[in-house]
Enzyme design. Structure first.
Site, PDB file in Angstrom:
ATOM      1  N   CYS A 170       0.778  -1.237   0.000  1.00 49.55           N
ATOM      2  CA  CYS A 170       0.000   0.000   0.000  1.00 49.55           C
ATOM      3  C   CYS A 170       0.811   1.289   0.000  1.00 49.55           C
ATOM      4  O   CYS A 170       0.542   2.171  -0.814  1.00 49.55           O
ATOM      5  CB  CYS A 170      -1.002   0.004   1.150  1.00 49.55           C
ATOM      6  SG  CYS A 170      -0.395  -0.589   2.717  1.00 49.55           S
TER       7      CYS A 170
ATOM      8  N   HIS B 266      -0.973   7.067   4.800  1.00 50.78           N
ATOM      9  CA  HIS B 266       0.113   6.092   4.673  1.00 50.78           C
ATOM     10  C   HIS B 266       1.230   6.526   3.728  1.00 50.78           C
ATOM     11  O   HIS B 266       1.823   5.712   3.035  1.00 50.78           O
ATOM     12  CB  HIS B 266      -0.433   4.716   4.259  1.00 50.78           C
ATOM     13  CG  HIS B 266       0.420   3.594   4.808  1.00 50.78           C
ATOM     14  ND1 HIS B 266       0.254   2.287   4.421  1.00 50.78           N
ATOM     15  CD2 HIS B 266       1.457   3.609   5.693  1.00 50.78           C
ATOM     16  CE1 HIS B 266       1.142   1.537   5.055  1.00 50.78           C
ATOM     17  NE2 HIS B 266       1.883   2.319   5.837  1.00 50.78           N
TER      18      HIS B 266
END
Length: 481
Positions: free
Chosen positions: A72, A128
Site C-alpha cells: 500500500c 500512509h
C-alpha cells in the site's frame, strides 16, 4: 446546448478535455479500496454482492490492465507523486508508524497540482505516506482537509493500532468515534464534504477507505449477506466488501442529489492485490499482495463519468499507478506533466483509444531481504521476474486458507528468472525463461536500465524512540523527525 456542441467539437482537437459537459471544470473523486483482490468484486465474481460498484464499472470504463505496487505505501506514493517507488525510496515495504520516513517533500504531489488549478482538495481515510514531520502530513501537502488516519491499519471501531490512537480531524486527534465503523464514518465525512461544497469551485475528493484491509471486522448485517460461505473470515471479508459497496453507493447518491454527478469524474482502484492470508482473493490470477505476480499488482479499477466519451466498454491498454498524477491533472485542465514516470493517459482514456504505455516496472528493490518481490518488468506482452517474486506464488481459490510459508521460491533465488507471455498466459502458468533466452536478455537489459535510476530503499530497521505515542498523549503523532 451550444456549450455541449462546442465541447464536442473541441474535444476532437483536445482543447476541451478540461471541462464537463456543462462547460465547468470537472470534479474528481478518487476512491481507493485497500487490499481488494481481483476476485473480490462482483463484476469479476458473481458471488460477491457489489451492485453499486458493478453499475459504475459496467456503465463506465473498465480498466483491465491497471497496475499498482504489491503493497500500500508504495502504491499510494505512486498515486500521489507520479514516480515509481524505487525512485522515492519506498520500494521495499510499507512505511511503519515508528519510522522517520515519508514521501519526499521536494515532490509536488497530486493535490498540490490540483490546488494550482483552483480545486478544493479533501482527503478522507488512509494516508500512509509518512507522518513523522507535520510537513509530511496531508494538510501540509496540498489537502484543504483531512479526516482519517496516518498509518497502515487499525481497528475499524476503536481506531487504535498497537495500543495507541491514529485518528484525526485535520490535525486534531478524534477520541469520540470509538465504536463507529470506519467505512460508515468515512462515508459520512465524504458525503458531508460533498453537501457543503461550493459548486462554483471544482472539487477533488481523495476517498481512501480502510476497507477491506485487516483486521477482518464488519457489522453483522453485512456478514449475513453471505450465508453460503463456510469460512468465517471469508464470510466477514465478503461482508466488508459489501459494506464498501454501500458506501460508494451513498457517495454517488449524494453527488446526484447535489447535482454534481454529471460534472464528476470518478476513479476507483485497489491499492494492491488481495492478501490471500487475510481472506482476500485474486483467482484466477497468480499470487497475492506482496508478490510481483499479477495477483499482487493487477488491480481492480474503473473510471466513470465526466469526460469519458466511450463508456460501457473495457480499456485494455496498460496503466500504472504513476500515471494518475499526469492523467488527472490533464483531466482537470492542467498543463500536461511530462517530467515523471507517469504518462498522461487522459487522451486515451477519454476516447477509449490505445494506451501509449508499452511497459511497466512492477518493482525494483535492492534490499537484501525483499518483502514485495525483488524486481519485475513488463514490456509489451512479455513479463520478466528477476529473483524472489514474493511469499505467495500459487493460484488460490476463495476459501483456501493460506500461510506465508506457502512458497516454492526462497529469498536466495536472486539469480532466478521467470518469463511469461501475458497475452497468451495472463495467469502466469507457463514459465518461458528456458525457451526464450533472447527475450529474457532483452527484458533484463531494460530492467538494468531502470536499476541505474533507483535510489536505496529508505527503510530504517531500528524503530525511532521519539515516535513513541506515549510522548504525545497516547496518539500516533508527527513532530519527531
Amino acid at each position: 446546448m451550444f456549450v455541449q456542441l462546442l465541447c464536442t467539437v473541441l474535444v476532437i482537437i483536445n482543447l476541451c478535455d478540461d471541462v464537463s459537459a456543462a462547460g465547468r471544470p470537472r470534479h474528481i473523486v478518487f476512491i481507493v479500496a485497500d487490499d481488494l483482490g481481483w476476485n473480490d468484486i462482483g463484476f469479476h465474481n458473481p458471488d460477491i454482492i457489489t451492485p453499486n460498484i458493478d453499475k459504475l464499472a459496467r456503465e463506465g470504463l473498465l480498466l483491465n490492465h491497471h497496475y499498482v505496487q504489491p503493497l500500500c505505501s508504495p502504491s499510494r506514493a505512486a498515486f500521489m507523486s507520479g514516480y515509481y517507488p524505487f525512485k522515492t525510496g519506498l520500494q521495499h515495504s510499507v512505511i511503519l508508524e515508528n519510522q522517520p520516513v515519508c514521501l519526499p517533500l521536494n515532490i509536488t504531489i497530486l493535490p498540490q497540482k490540483l490546488k494550482e488549478l483552483g480545486y478544493a482538495t479533501h482527503i478522507v481515510g488512509k494516508w500512509h505516506n509518512g507522518f513523522c514531520s507535520w510537513n509530511c502530513t496531508p494538510t501540509y501537502r496540498g489537502f484543504d482537509s483531512f479526516f482519517g488516519y496516518y498509518g497502515a491499519m487499525e481497528d475499524y471501531y476503536t481506531h487504535v493500532i498497537r495500543g495507541f490512537l491514529d485518528y484525526r480531524n485535520n490535525t486534531t486527534p478524534v477520541w469520540t468515534d470509538n465504536g463507529t465503523y470506519s467505512t460508515l464514518r468515512f462515508t459520512d465525512v465524504a458525503t458531508d464534504i460533498i453537501e457543503r461544497h461550493n459548486q462554483s469551485q471544482p472539487l477533488f475528493l481523495y476517498l481512501a477507505y480502510q476497507a477491506v484491509y485487516g483486521p477482518i471486522e464488519v457489522p453483522a448485517k453485512y456478514e449475513a449477506m453471505y450465508p453460503n460461505i463456510k469460512s468465517e473470515n471469508r464470510r466477514k471479508f465478503s461482508g466488508m466488501v459489501s459494506a464498501l459497496d454501500e458506501a460508494v453507493g451513498n457517495v454517488t447518491k449524494t453527488l446526484r442529489q447535489r447535482g454534481l454527478m454529471d460534472d464528476t469524474l470518478i476513479l476507483f482502484t485497489a491499492d494492491n492485490g488481495g492478501g490471500v492470508d487475510e481472506s482476500g482473493n485474486n483467482y484466477p490470477l497468480r499470487g497475492s499482495k506482496f508478490t510481483v505476480y499479477e495477483g499482487g499488482t493487477r488491480a481492480v479499477g474503473f473510471m466513470y463519468g465526466s469526460g469519458l466519451q466511450k463508456t460501457g466498454t473495457v480499456f485494455d491498454g496498460m496503466i500504472h499507478a504513476v500515471d494518475w498524477l499526469p492523467t488527472l491533472t490533464a483531466a482537470a485542465g492542467g498543463t500536461p506533466v511530462s517530467d515523471r514516470d507517469g504518462i498522461n493517459l487522459w487522451p486515451s482514456l477519454s476516447t477509449a483509444s490505445p494506451s501509449p504505455r508499452t511497459e511497466v516496472v512492477y518493482n525494483y528493490d535492492s534490499h537484501p531481504q525483499p518483502v514485495q518481490g525483488h524486481a519485475a518488468i513488463r514490456v509489451g506482452d512479455y513479463k520478466l521476474i528477476d529473483g524472489y517474486p514474493g511469499p505467495f506464488p500459487d493460484w488460490y481459490k476463495p476459501e483456501q486458507v493460506t500461510s506465508s510459508l506457502n512458497t516454492r521460491f526462497s529469498r536466495d533465488s536472486a539469480n532466478q528468472y521467470q518469463l511469461f507471455n501475458l497475452k497468451d498466459d495472463p495467469n502466469e502458468r507457463n514459465d518461458l525463461s528456458n525457451f526464450r533466452p533472447d527475450m529474457v536478455k532483452k527484458l533484463a537489459a531494460r530492467l538494468a536500465w531502470y536499476k541505474k535510476q533507483a535510489v536505496p530503499p529508505n527503510f530504517p530497521e531500528t524503530p525511532d524512540d521519539l515516535s513513541n505515542p506515549a510522548l504525545y498523549g497516547n496518539v500516533w503523532s508527527p513532530g519527531w523527525c
